[in-house]
Design an enzyme around this catalytic site. Structure first.
Site, PDB file in Angstrom:
ATOM      1  N   CYS A   8      36.848  44.501  68.331  1.00  0.00           N
ATOM      2  CA  CYS A   8      37.553  45.727  68.668  1.00  0.00           C
ATOM      3  C   CYS A   8      36.547  46.394  68.065  1.00  0.00           C
ATOM      4  O   CYS A   8      36.006  47.930  68.412  1.00  0.00           O
ATOM      5  CB  CYS A   8      38.422  46.148  68.143  1.00  0.00           C
ATOM      6  SG  CYS A   8      40.097  44.979  67.910  1.00  0.00           S
ATOM      7  N   ASP A   9      35.608  47.104  66.742  1.00  0.00           N
ATOM      8  CA  ASP A   9      34.508  47.539  66.856  1.00  0.00           C
ATOM      9  C   ASP A   9      33.538  47.135  66.433  1.00  0.00           C
ATOM     10  O   ASP A   9      32.242  48.246  66.040  1.00  0.00           O
ATOM     11  CB  ASP A   9      35.452  48.127  65.292  1.00  0.00           C
ATOM     12  CG  ASP A   9      36.463  48.384  65.549  1.00  0.00           C
ATOM     13  OD1 ASP A   9      36.297  49.035  66.088  1.00  0.00           O
ATOM     14  OD2 ASP A   9      37.024  48.129  64.912  1.00  0.00           O
ATOM     15  N   CYS A  35      38.572  43.761  62.628  1.00  0.00           N
ATOM     16  CA  CYS A  35      38.420  43.422  64.199  1.00  0.00           C
ATOM     17  C   CYS A  35      36.920  43.564  64.669  1.00  0.00           C
ATOM     18  O   CYS A  35      36.852  44.899  64.800  1.00  0.00           O
ATOM     19  CB  CYS A  35      39.726  43.794  64.931  1.00  0.00           C
ATOM     20  SG  CYS A  35      39.375  42.828  66.769  1.00  0.00           S
TER      21      CYS A  35
END
Length: 308
Positions: A136-137, A133
């Site tokens: 997300c990261d 993701c």
């Protein structure tokens, strides 16, 4: 003996917990079923920095907070691997590996799993450089050289997203051309930060025990084994909806996803779906929570309509 509840929520990720919260606050009897620990994929996330109210929070910690806030309104949680759901009039009969339950309002929140490469190092370094993701990261790999594995829409979309903050993005693709839609390909090829390794078969994800240090891949044409140095590996080789127990209900599409309307209603009255199991693009905690609030309220509205 079949245990009966007003609402059964299958899946205890952020969306499922939110749905249970809203339904139980409406004074409904609610059961949450999950085959694993509540919190879902949050339990596999070391740090979350894109959920409102927290500058950064550990995934398991956020899952614990959501669970505690849900359970205070009387919802019940039980472990169970759902095997099937059948219909008997308005009743939905849920069979797990250990018990049987009945409800008139069923909320499916079973999510989706990222397809894995199943190569050495992938599981070992998940959360330590291996990610599925970018949204997300990406912030954890600012100004670093990053590898993206895959060649479809998701891989190229996320590669373009990563290139905004990364030093460079190298796409490793097992074919000699991308499968992504032409508009995405054009954007990627025009980005000076994005590079491509063609005909590359990922053999392993390498590390020093603490974090990722590189990717070993094999050139499919020459057979030569090569290495790419990187601390971040983002894998996009497909996503699999977790909908096998519901295949006979007529709520899934040809790819296994569950289409819903804006009220989280499926094709079957009294069955709702939310979060990553839905046919949609963005799969994040924030919109799973939004889906859950709608589904919980709509389950209440549905039950009320049965009594009108």
């Amino acid at each position: 003996m079949t245990k009966k509840y007003d609402v059964i929520v299958i899946g205890a990720g952020p969306g499922g917990l939110t749905a249970a919260l809203y339904a139980s606050r409406a004074n409904l009897s609610v059961l949450i079923l999950d085959r694993g620990l509540y919190g879902g994929q949050m339990n596999n996330t070391d740090a979350i920095d894109n959920y409102p109210g927290f500058s950064e929070v550990k995934g398991p910690e956020l899952g614990e907070k959501m669970y505690n806030s849900t359970m205070k309104f009387g919802a019940e949680f039980e472990y169970g691997d759902v095997q099937s759901v059948t219909l008997e009039g308005n009743e939905k009969i849920v069979k797990t590996d250990t018990a049987e339950y009945s409800t008139q309002a069923l909320i499916i929140a079973t999510g989706a799993d990222h397809r894995h490469l199943n190569v050495p190092g992938e599981e070992e370094y998940s959360g330590k450089g291996v990610s599925y993701c970018a949204v997300c990261d990406a912030a954890f790999f600012k100004n670093e050289d990053i590898a993206v594995i895959g060649g479809g829409d998701s891989a190229i979309e996320e590669g373009i997203y990563l290139a905004q903050s990364a030093k460079s993005v190298t796409v490793i693709h097992r074919r000699d051309q991308l499968r992504a839609q032409p508009t995405l390909q054009k954007r990627a090829f025009a980005n000076d930060k994005i590079h491509f390794i063609w005909n590359g078969i990922t053999e392993s994800i390498d590390g020093d025990g603490n974090r990722v240090t590189g990717v070993t891949y094999r050139d499919k044409v020459s057979g030569e084994e090569k290495k790419l140095a990187t601390h971040g590996v983002f894998i996009y080789v497909g996503v699999i909806p977790q909908t096998a127990p519901f295949k006979d209900l007529g709520v899934t599409d040809e790819n296994g996803w569950i289409p819903t309307d804006e009220h989280m209603r499926t094709k079957v009255a009294g069955i709702f779906a939310l979060g990553d199991v839905r046919a949609k693009d963005l799969r994040q905690i924030a919109n799973a929570v939004g889906d859950g609030s709608i589904a919980g309220q709509e389950a209440y509205n549905y039950l009320q309509s049965l009594n009108d």
